[in-house]
Motif scaffolding. Structure first.
Motif, short mmCIF file in Angstrom:
data_model
loop_
_atom_site.label_atom_id
_atom_site.label_comp_id
_atom_site.label_asym_id
_atom_site.label_seq_id
_atom_site.Cartn_x
_atom_site.Cartn_y
_atom_site.Cartn_z
N LEU A 28 33.09 44.47 21.93
CA LEU A 28 34.52 44.15 21.96
C LEU A 28 35.19 44.65 23.24
O LEU A 28 36.33 44.30 23.52
CB LEU A 28 35.23 44.73 20.73
N ILE A 29 34.48 45.47 24.00
CA ILE A 29 35.02 45.93 25.29
C ILE A 29 34.69 44.88 26.34
O ILE A 29 33.54 44.47 26.49
CB ILE A 29 34.44 47.31 25.67
N LEU A 30 35.72 44.44 27.04
CA LEU A 30 35.58 43.40 28.05
C LEU A 30 35.20 44.01 29.39
O LEU A 30 35.77 45.01 29.81
CB LEU A 30 36.89 42.63 28.20
N THR A 31 34.24 43.40 30.05
CA THR A 31 33.82 43.90 31.36
C THR A 31 33.98 42.84 32.44
O THR A 31 33.66 43.09 33.60
CB THR A 31 32.36 44.39 31.32
N ASP A 32 34.47 41.66 32.08
CA ASP A 32 34.60 40.60 33.07
C ASP A 32 35.84 40.77 33.95
O ASP A 32 35.87 40.28 35.07
CB ASP A 32 34.61 39.22 32.41
N GLN A 33 36.86 41.48 33.47
CA GLN A 33 38.08 41.69 34.26
C GLN A 33 37.93 42.90 35.19
O GLN A 33 38.08 42.80 36.38
CB GLN A 33 39.29 41.90 33.35
N GLU A 34 37.67 44.01 34.59
CA GLU A 34 37.48 45.26 35.33
C GLU A 34 36.40 46.06 34.62
O GLU A 34 36.29 46.02 33.40
CB GLU A 34 38.77 46.09 35.36
N PRO A 35 35.60 46.80 35.36
CA PRO A 35 34.60 47.64 34.70
C PRO A 35 35.26 48.81 33.97
O PRO A 35 36.40 49.16 34.25
CB PRO A 35 33.74 48.14 35.86
N VAL A 36 34.53 49.37 33.04
CA VAL A 36 35.00 50.55 32.33
C VAL A 36 35.11 51.69 33.35
O VAL A 36 34.22 51.89 34.17
CB VAL A 36 34.02 50.93 31.20
N PHE A 37 36.23 52.41 33.30
CA PHE A 37 36.44 53.54 34.20
C PHE A 37 36.18 54.83 33.43
O PHE A 37 36.71 55.03 32.33
CB PHE A 37 37.88 53.56 34.74
N ILE A 38 35.37 55.70 34.00
CA ILE A 38 35.11 57.02 33.42
C ILE A 38 35.17 58.02 34.56
O ILE A 38 34.43 57.92 35.54
CB ILE A 38 33.72 57.08 32.75
N GLY A 39 36.09 58.98 34.46
CA GLY A 39 36.23 59.97 35.52
C GLY A 39 36.75 61.29 35.00
O GLY A 39 37.29 61.37 33.90
N ARG A 53 38.84 54.48 30.53
CA ARG A 53 39.72 53.31 30.44
C ARG A 53 38.85 52.07 30.32
O ARG A 53 37.91 51.88 31.09
CB ARG A 53 40.61 53.20 31.66
N ALA A 54 39.19 51.22 29.36
CA ALA A 54 38.44 49.98 29.14
C ALA A 54 39.41 48.89 28.68
O ALA A 54 40.48 49.20 28.15
CB ALA A 54 37.36 50.20 28.09
N TRP A 55 39.01 47.66 28.90
CA TRP A 55 39.81 46.52 28.47
C TRP A 55 39.22 45.91 27.20
O TRP A 55 38.01 45.86 27.03
CB TRP A 55 39.83 45.45 29.55
N THR A 56 40.11 45.44 26.33
CA THR A 56 39.71 44.72 25.14
C THR A 56 40.82 43.74 24.79
O THR A 56 41.93 43.86 25.30
CB THR A 56 39.45 45.70 23.96
N LYS A 57 40.52 42.81 23.94
CA LYS A 57 41.56 41.90 23.47
C LYS A 57 42.53 42.69 22.61
O LYS A 57 42.13 43.64 21.91
CB LYS A 57 40.95 40.76 22.65
N THR A 58 43.78 42.29 22.63
CA THR A 58 44.82 43.00 21.87
C THR A 58 44.45 43.15 20.40
O THR A 58 44.59 44.23 19.82
CB THR A 58 46.17 42.27 22.01
N GLU A 59 43.92 42.10 19.82
CA GLU A 59 43.59 42.14 18.39
C GLU A 59 42.40 43.05 18.08
O GLU A 59 42.19 43.44 16.93
CB GLU A 59 43.34 40.73 17.84
#
Length: 95
Positions: A28-39, A53-59
């Motif tokens: 459910l984590i999207l990687t096509d827009q931006e990669p997952v950030f871990i710092g 920080r990670a991207w996912t669909k709102t739902e």
């Protein structure tokens, strides 16, 4: 967005690798827009805080959020990582 704390002395590299693994395994984590950030987010008073920080669909947001929290709670210990919590040492002086 998450902030996960580990104890000073724990292996930061192991924590970051685990978090990356958890994110990669969550479809459910999207990687096509931006990669997952871990710092490294902060050297706190009682913990080393890692920002994720990670991207996912709102739902899917809450499913992803709670699943990641639970996975960290359940699996960090087995990897030798501890989740610190505020503590206070009290010293009583004898007169």
């Amino acid at each position: 967005d998450w902030t996960f704390g580990i104890s000073y002395g724990d292996d930061l590299k192991v924590a970051k690798e685990l978090l990356a693994k958890f994110a990669a395994e969550d479809n459910l984590i999207l990687t096509d827009q931006e990669p997952v950030f871990i710092g490294l987010g902060e050297l706190g008073d009682s913990s080393v805080n890692i920002a994720v920080r990670a991207w996912t669909k709102t739902e899917d947001y809450w499913d992803v959020f709670f699943k990641m929290n639970e996975r960290v709670y359940n699996e960090f210990g087995a990897a030798g990582l501890s989740i610190p919590f505020p503590q206070m040492d009290v010293h009583i002086a004898k007169d």
